[in-house]
Design a protein around this motif. Structure first.
Motif, PDB file in Angstrom:
ATOM      1  N   PRO A 151       0.816  -1.215   0.000  1.00 57.74           N
ATOM      2  CA  PRO A 151       0.000   0.000   0.000  1.00 57.74           C
ATOM      3  C   PRO A 151       0.851   1.267   0.000  1.00 57.74           C
ATOM      4  O   PRO A 151       1.722   1.457   0.859  1.00 57.74           O
ATOM      5  N   LEU A 152       0.617   2.111  -1.025  1.00 55.45           N
ATOM      6  CA  LEU A 152       1.326   3.374  -1.217  1.00 55.45           C
ATOM      7  C   LEU A 152       2.840   3.197  -1.332  1.00 55.45           C
ATOM      8  O   LEU A 152       3.605   4.147  -1.226  1.00 55.45           O
ATOM      9  N   GLY A 153       3.278   1.956  -1.573  1.00 54.80           N
ATOM     10  CA  GLY A 153       4.683   1.704  -1.856  1.00 54.80           C
ATOM     11  C   GLY A 153       5.621   1.816  -0.682  1.00 54.80           C
ATOM     12  O   GLY A 153       6.837   1.921  -0.866  1.00 54.80           O
ATOM     13  N   ARG A 154       5.108   1.786   0.552  1.00 58.41           N
ATOM     14  CA  ARG A 154       5.972   1.965   1.722  1.00 58.41           C
ATOM     15  C   ARG A 154       5.929   0.718   2.598  1.00 58.41           C
ATOM     16  O   ARG A 154       4.934   0.441   3.253  1.00 58.41           O
ATOM     17  N   CYS A 177       1.295  11.258  -3.053  1.00 57.53           N
ATOM     18  CA  CYS A 177       2.576  11.927  -2.849  1.00 57.53           C
ATOM     19  C   CYS A 177       3.003  11.739  -1.400  1.00 57.53           C
ATOM     20  O   CYS A 177       2.354  11.042  -0.616  1.00 57.53           O
ATOM     21  N   ALA A 178       4.096  12.397  -0.986  1.00 55.83           N
ATOM     22  CA  ALA A 178       4.581  12.246   0.388  1.00 55.83           C
ATOM     23  C   ALA A 178       3.606  12.838   1.390  1.00 55.83           C
ATOM     24  O   ALA A 178       3.341  12.250   2.439  1.00 55.83           O
ATOM     25  N   GLY A 179       3.025  14.004   1.079  1.00 54.42           N
ATOM     26  CA  GLY A 179       2.074  14.636   1.996  1.00 54.42           C
ATOM     27  C   GLY A 179       2.720  15.061   3.305  1.00 54.42           C
ATOM     28  O   GLY A 179       3.929  14.920   3.511  1.00 54.42           O
ATOM     29  N   LEU A 180       1.876  15.593   4.207  1.00 53.00           N
ATOM     30  CA  LEU A 180       2.357  15.923   5.552  1.00 53.00           C
ATOM     31  C   LEU A 180       2.622  14.630   6.335  1.00 53.00           C
ATOM     32  O   LEU A 180       1.914  13.649   6.136  1.00 53.00           O
ATOM     33  N   PRO A 181       3.595  14.579   7.189  1.00 52.82           N
ATOM     34  CA  PRO A 181       4.563  15.624   7.534  1.00 52.82           C
ATOM     35  C   PRO A 181       5.810  15.601   6.666  1.00 52.82           C
ATOM     36  O   PRO A 181       6.745  16.355   6.907  1.00 52.82           O
ATOM     37  N   GLY A 182       5.821  14.763   5.642  1.00 54.46           N
ATOM     38  CA  GLY A 182       7.027  14.605   4.838  1.00 54.46           C
ATOM     39  C   GLY A 182       7.338  15.761   3.920  1.00 54.46           C
ATOM     40  O   GLY A 182       8.485  15.945   3.525  1.00 54.46           O
ATOM     41  N   CYS A 183       6.342  16.544   3.546  1.00 58.30           N
ATOM     42  CA  CYS A 183       6.547  17.650   2.609  1.00 58.30           C
ATOM     43  C   CYS A 183       5.941  18.925   3.188  1.00 58.30           C
ATOM     44  O   CYS A 183       4.741  18.958   3.496  1.00 58.30           O
ATOM     45  N   ALA A 184       6.749  19.969   3.300  1.00 57.13           N
ATOM     46  CA  ALA A 184       6.285  21.224   3.890  1.00 57.13           C
ATOM     47  C   ALA A 184       5.265  21.932   3.012  1.00 57.13           C
ATOM     48  O   ALA A 184       4.490  22.759   3.505  1.00 57.13           O
ATOM     49  N   ARG A 231      -1.515  10.553   2.735  1.00 58.67           N
ATOM     50  CA  ARG A 231      -1.367   9.110   2.861  1.00 58.67           C
ATOM     51  C   ARG A 231      -2.331   8.564   3.919  1.00 58.67           C
ATOM     52  O   ARG A 231      -2.976   7.537   3.703  1.00 58.67           O
ATOM     53  N   ALA A 232      -2.441   9.277   5.029  1.00 55.84           N
ATOM     54  CA  ALA A 232      -3.376   8.837   6.060  1.00 55.84           C
ATOM     55  C   ALA A 232      -4.813   8.951   5.570  1.00 55.84           C
ATOM     56  O   ALA A 232      -5.646   8.056   5.807  1.00 55.84           O
ATOM     57  N   HIS A 271      -4.875   9.503  -7.858  1.00 54.11           N
ATOM     58  CA  HIS A 271      -3.646   9.937  -7.207  1.00 54.11           C
ATOM     59  C   HIS A 271      -3.967  11.051  -6.225  1.00 54.11           C
ATOM     60  O   HIS A 271      -4.518  12.087  -6.600  1.00 54.11           O
ATOM     61  N   TRP A 272      -3.626  10.822  -4.952  1.00 51.53           N
ATOM     62  CA  TRP A 272      -3.860  11.800  -3.900  1.00 51.53           C
ATOM     63  C   TRP A 272      -2.614  12.670  -3.768  1.00 51.53           C
ATOM     64  O   TRP A 272      -1.492  12.175  -3.640  1.00 51.53           O
ATOM     65  N   ALA A 273      -2.815  13.992  -3.786  1.00 51.95           N
ATOM     66  CA  ALA A 273      -1.697  14.929  -3.752  1.00 51.95           C
ATOM     67  C   ALA A 273      -1.950  16.022  -2.727  1.00 51.95           C
ATOM     68  O   ALA A 273      -3.080  16.496  -2.570  1.00 51.95           O
TER      69      ALA A 273
END
Length: 272
Positions: free
Chosen positions: A146-149, A207-214, A221-222, A241-243
């Motif tokens: 899921p989501l590649g992680r 995408c990375a989303g919070l908290p990974g991207c300011a 992701r959550a 695609h969620w961004a």
């Protein structure tokens, strides 16, 4: 074509000059089924039949041909020619497709057998999941992440399950090949890896989303994970695609619905 990968890797690492390749350089080797040939790799090999391999550059057939045992050498020659052409054009291009007439110039610099170029098949937008029968009678398990992680626990389990190697796919999944049967599927599923080909996780990226991207306006992701768990994906569960912002980082190619955070919710496609 499985021996091509370690052979190419060994030669790549043995040539110090190839350490100058840009970080986004991609090589794709396709056994003829068309699963990765259409990914637009800088250098690609596509088996046309049991004795003929086509050289692809930036996802297009060059017309250059090799027998299977010489295919890796041709891919390496094309890779070195890419570096040469990149240097001639300023040395800043990340991808071969960014070079002016890059594919034609590189193909022209290479010798060898030539034929009429053939169309390159498009790659599928999703890969398989679950138990897949191998041609030798054994079984491969394809586990979608899921989501590649991967979690550390999942990674350890995959490594412990594999009798030989693991294969990471372009579709956020890991293949455990060469198994006697599909008995390990239950344990992988219990670890929250996805082996159901009907699962929504085959159609959702983020995408990375919070908290990974300011720059992100939401923890996408959550939010995407909660929507999958609740069976409440927007756009009737279409590929999406969620961004976290309008840049839409990580957006896959092909037909996909954008689910973009706005700070007051999500904009879905052209709606809200």
């Amino acid at each position: 074509m499985r021996p091509w990968v370690p052979a190419f890797d060994a030669e790549l690492r043995a040539d110090p000059r190839l350490a100058l390749l840009p970080g986004r350089y991609l090589a794709a080797f396709d056994d003829g089924r068309g699963d990765v040939a259409g990914l637009g790799a800088d250098v690609g090999l596509l088996a046309l039949d049991a004795g003929t391999v086509a050289l692809l550059l930036a996802g297009a057939d060059t017309g250059l041909r090799a027998v299977p045992q010489d295919a890796v050498g041709l891919a390496l020659a094309a890779t070195r020619a890419f570096l040469d052409e990149r240097a001639r054009q300023g040395g800043t291009a990340w991808r071969l497709a960014e070079l002016s007439a890059g594919g034609a110039r590189i193909a022209g610099a290479l010798g060898g057998q030539r034929a009429e170029p053939v169309p390159v098949p498009p790659s599928p937008v999703t890969g398989p999941a679950g138990a897949v029968a191998q041609s030798d009678g054994r079984t491969a398990l394809v586990a979608v992440v899921p989501l590649g992680r991967l979690t550390a626990t999942q990674a350890d389990l995959l490594a412990a399950t594999a009798p030989t190697d693991l294969q990471v796919t372009p579709w956020r999944s890991v293949v455990v090949p060469d198994l006697a049967d599909a008995a390990a599927a239950a344990e992988l599923t219990a670890a929250r890896l996805v082996l159901d080909p009907r699962s929504a996780w085959l159609r959702v990226t983020a995408c990375a989303g919070l908290p990974g991207c300011a720059r992100s306006l939401a923890d996408v992701r959550a939010d995407a994970s909660r929507a999958v768990a609740a069976g409440a994906l927007p756009a009737a569960g279409a590929r999406q695609h969620w961004a976290g912002c309008g840049r839409r980082c990580g957006r896959p190619s092909g037909a996909v619905v954008d689910v973009v955070a706005t700070g007051q919710g999500y904009r879905i496609g052209s709606g809200t």
